[in-house]
Motif scaffolding. Structure first.
Motif, short mmCIF file in Angstrom:
data_model
loop_
_atom_site.label_atom_id
_atom_site.label_comp_id
_atom_site.label_asym_id
_atom_site.label_seq_id
_atom_site.Cartn_x
_atom_site.Cartn_y
_atom_site.Cartn_z
N ARG A 1 13.42 2.56 2.60
CA ARG A 1 12.25 2.05 1.87
C ARG A 1 11.23 3.17 1.74
O ARG A 1 11.05 3.98 2.66
CB ARG A 1 11.64 0.85 2.60
CG ARG A 1 12.59 -0.34 2.70
CD ARG A 1 11.85 -1.62 3.02
NE ARG A 1 10.99 -2.01 1.91
CZ ARG A 1 9.98 -2.87 2.01
NH1 ARG A 1 9.68 -3.40 3.18
NH2 ARG A 1 9.25 -3.19 0.97
N PHE A 2 10.56 3.19 0.60
CA PHE A 2 9.60 4.25 0.31
C PHE A 2 8.20 3.65 0.22
O PHE A 2 7.99 2.59 -0.38
CB PHE A 2 9.97 4.94 -1.01
CG PHE A 2 11.35 5.54 -0.98
CD1 PHE A 2 11.57 6.77 -0.40
CD2 PHE A 2 12.44 4.85 -1.52
CE1 PHE A 2 12.85 7.32 -0.34
CE2 PHE A 2 13.72 5.39 -1.48
CZ PHE A 2 13.93 6.63 -0.89
N PHE A 3 7.23 4.36 0.83
CA PHE A 3 5.86 3.88 0.91
C PHE A 3 4.89 4.98 0.50
O PHE A 3 5.15 6.17 0.71
CB PHE A 3 5.53 3.43 2.35
CG PHE A 3 6.40 2.31 2.82
CD1 PHE A 3 6.04 0.99 2.59
CD2 PHE A 3 7.60 2.57 3.45
CE1 PHE A 3 6.86 -0.05 2.99
CE2 PHE A 3 8.44 1.54 3.86
CZ PHE A 3 8.06 0.23 3.63
N ASP A 4 3.75 4.54 -0.03
CA ASP A 4 2.67 5.44 -0.36
C ASP A 4 2.05 5.96 0.94
O ASP A 4 1.62 5.15 1.77
CB ASP A 4 1.64 4.67 -1.19
CG ASP A 4 0.49 5.54 -1.64
OD1 ASP A 4 0.21 5.57 -2.85
OD2 ASP A 4 -0.15 6.19 -0.78
N ALA A 5 1.99 7.26 1.13
CA ALA A 5 1.52 7.81 2.40
C ALA A 5 0.04 7.53 2.63
O ALA A 5 -0.42 7.48 3.77
CB ALA A 5 1.78 9.32 2.44
N GLU A 6 -0.71 7.35 1.57
CA GLU A 6 -2.13 7.08 1.71
C GLU A 6 -2.37 5.65 2.23
O GLU A 6 -3.12 5.45 3.18
CB GLU A 6 -2.80 7.27 0.34
CG GLU A 6 -4.31 7.18 0.35
CD GLU A 6 -4.98 8.35 1.07
OE1 GLU A 6 -4.42 9.46 1.00
OE2 GLU A 6 -6.02 8.13 1.70
N THR A 7 -1.70 4.69 1.60
CA THR A 7 -2.01 3.27 1.87
C THR A 7 -0.91 2.51 2.59
O THR A 7 -1.12 1.39 3.02
CB THR A 7 -2.23 2.55 0.52
OG1 THR A 7 -0.99 2.61 -0.22
CG2 THR A 7 -3.34 3.20 -0.29
N LEU A 8 0.27 3.10 2.70
CA LEU A 8 1.50 2.44 3.19
C LEU A 8 1.93 1.27 2.29
O LEU A 8 2.71 0.41 2.71
CB LEU A 8 1.36 1.98 4.65
CG LEU A 8 1.05 3.05 5.69
CD1 LEU A 8 1.23 2.48 7.11
CD2 LEU A 8 1.90 4.28 5.53
N ALA A 9 1.44 1.24 1.07
CA ALA A 9 1.91 0.24 0.11
C ALA A 9 3.35 0.57 -0.29
O ALA A 9 3.69 1.73 -0.48
CB ALA A 9 1.02 0.24 -1.13
N PRO A 10 4.22 -0.47 -0.41
CA PRO A 10 5.61 -0.20 -0.78
C PRO A 10 5.73 0.34 -2.20
O PRO A 10 5.01 -0.10 -3.10
CB PRO A 10 6.29 -1.57 -0.65
CG PRO A 10 5.19 -2.58 -0.64
CD PRO A 10 3.95 -1.90 -0.14
#
Lengths: 392, 109
Positions: free
Chosen positions: A134-143
């Motif tokens: 799974r990949f997440f935005d490093a800033e917000t941890l949003a998927p």
């Protein structure tokens, strides 16, 4: 952010608090960098300890990270934030300067590790249950997106070109994912690469990916510059003629030991470290060691490699000299030595002694212990310079 | 904590009635065995025994497997899989005690 903005308001207060709490002395409104910081995982207590590896001391203890057995960490490019993946599927972002959690999500049922993209914007987490990445935005941890694999995922590594590469334990595959568009990853799959790949590594220049196999004797090699050339078996049948010994802990390949034109990796089921010649991709030597190697890690100057071992030999550390490819020292520093991490210049190595509840700091020249930090059930140690290393 | 399931109670009753109890390890050895289970078996099965590279050892997930098979698996491993034999490190009675511990979800600490 400029210095003045940083010193204003709440941020400055939090920073001051951290320094006051940790230094034990008079508070000083210090502005500090993070290049000498790191974390130590407390596997049994769900804690991470933020450490200063120049002053060899703890700065903060961060609670509430869940089940941290088999946890690993990567860093933001600014070396301020650590991202930690835990066994329970938790993904936690920790601010080293403030000594606290910024954000924590539960992203899967059973997770095994993570990587950060070349541009620092994407966190990739490898999962056992449900099997996938799974990949997440490093800033917000949003998927951002998910790749379902139908298998437990091992050996995830970041690669140049916004790519990630990983192996599938159950189905014997290697997948190369391109995250140029983080919401729509594209995948090149290599199937039938061998039985039960258990971990992988990418060379520090990002050029080669190597997966170790548990189900057969050999390793898989993928040229990341030329994936169209496919996966090739190297060191095939390295255990031939020697019945395998029981493996009480899976070896790890990540953390690599590439030194000059050789890569050192643990043999599986054999009490040996294998030396691979990277000119020919053949076995150059095999070095007898004290047990089943788990981590085989090169000192940053590439003159030594330190090795730890699986149960029941996990109280031992050995040092291999890379000029002679021989063991030059055997140490018995404590009980259940789980991990070691070199400081960026290699003058120290930090070692976790799980059953002694201690982190030991060795001077790597004298191999004497120069500091000891108390920590419940310490396991992985991750220093912030990993932020700028491919594959870590 | 959830109430004990009928299955767990049954296992407990079976354990209490079994002759294995007579050979149960003492408290210090029990603590060592639990440490071994959580930390070293936990390397593959997870510290909370919910599985990883090794299978889950939660009571519901081992409910369909006989004690004898579990004991044999602990002692002799599972050939063809990464599960190694632990016979050098614990006796049959100790393996049987660990199976009882697993049946109860590791709650007899």
């Amino acid at each position: 952010m400029n210095r003045h903005a940083f010193l204003r308001g709440g941020r400055a207060a939090a920073l001051l608090l951290l320094l006051t709490a940790c230094a034990g002395g008079a508070p000083s409104p210090e502005v500090r960098g993070t290049g000498d910081l790191g974390i130590v995982i407390g596997r049994a207590t769900g804690q991470v300890m933020v450490v200063d590896n120049d002053r060899r001391r703890a700065l903060a203890m961060v609670d509430g990270l869940g089940d941290l057995s088999h946890a690993s960490a990567v860093y933001s490019h600014d070396e301020r934030y650590a991202f930690i993946a835990g066994r329970d599927g938790g993904l936690t972002k920790v601010d080293l300067l403030r000594g606290r959690i910024v954000k924590r999500i539960l992203q899967a049922g059973n997770s095994i590790g993570l990587s950060i993209s070349e541009d620092g914007r994407i966190i990739a987490v490898q999962n056992y249950k449900p099997g996938g990445v799974r990949f997440f935005d490093a800033e917000t941890l949003a998927p951002l997106s998910t790749l379902e694999t139908g298998s437990r995922v091992v050996g995830l590594a970041d690669a140049p070109g916004q790519r990630f590469v990983f192996s599938l334990f159950d189905t014997g595959e290697i997948w190369l994912a391109d995250l140029s568009d983080p919401r729509h990853p594209t995948v090149r799959k290599f199937t039938d690469v061998g039985r039960e790949p258990y971990d992988g590594l990418i060379t520090p220049d990002g050029h080669y990916y190597i997966a170790g196999l548990f189900g057969e004797d050999g390793l898989d090699l993928l040229d990341m510059w030329h994936p169209e050339r496919g996966v090739h078996r190297i060191l095939d049948h390295y255990g031939e003629g020697h019945p395998p010994l029981p493996v009480y802990k899976m070896p790890h390949l990540r953390g690599w030991a590439q030194a000059g034109r050789q890569i050192l990796v643990p043999a599986v089921g054999h009490h040996e470290v294998l030396v691979i010649d990277t000119d020919t991709w053949t076995e150059k030597a095999r070095i007898p060691v004290a047990g089943q190697p788990v981590f085989v890690i090169a000192r940053p100057d590439h003159r030594q490699v330190w090795v730890n071992f699986a149960f029941p030999d996990n109280g031992t550390l050995q040092v291999i000299d890379l000029e002679s490819d021989t063991v030059i020292d055997t140490l018995h520093p404590g009980r259940a030595i789980l991990h070691m991490e070199f400081t960026p210049r290699g003058d120290q190595v930090w070692v976790s002694a799980r059953d002694d509840n201690k982190v030991l700091v060795f001077d790597t020249a004298s191999r004497k212990i120069v500091a000891t930090l108390p920590m419940p059930s310490p396991s992985g140690i991750f220093f912030s310079d990993r932020a700028h290393k491919i594959g870590l | 904590m959830k109430a004990a399931s009928p299955l767990a109670l049954l296992a407990l009753a079976a354990l209490a009635a079994s002759p294995a109890l007579a050979a149960s390890p003492g408290p210090a050895r029990q603590a060592e065995l639990v440490h071994l289970l959580r930390q070293d078996c936990g390397a593959c099965h997870g510290m909370r025994l919910k599985g990883g590279l090794g299978s889950s050892l939660q009571p519901a997930d081992i409910a369909g497997v006989d004690d004898d098979i579990l004991v044999k698996t602990i002692l002799d491993g599972r050939p063809g899989t990464p599960m190694p034999p632990w016979r050098p490190f614990l006796s049959e009675d100790e393996a049987r005690w660990l199976v009882g511990y697993l049946r109860q979800g590791g709650k007899n600490e």
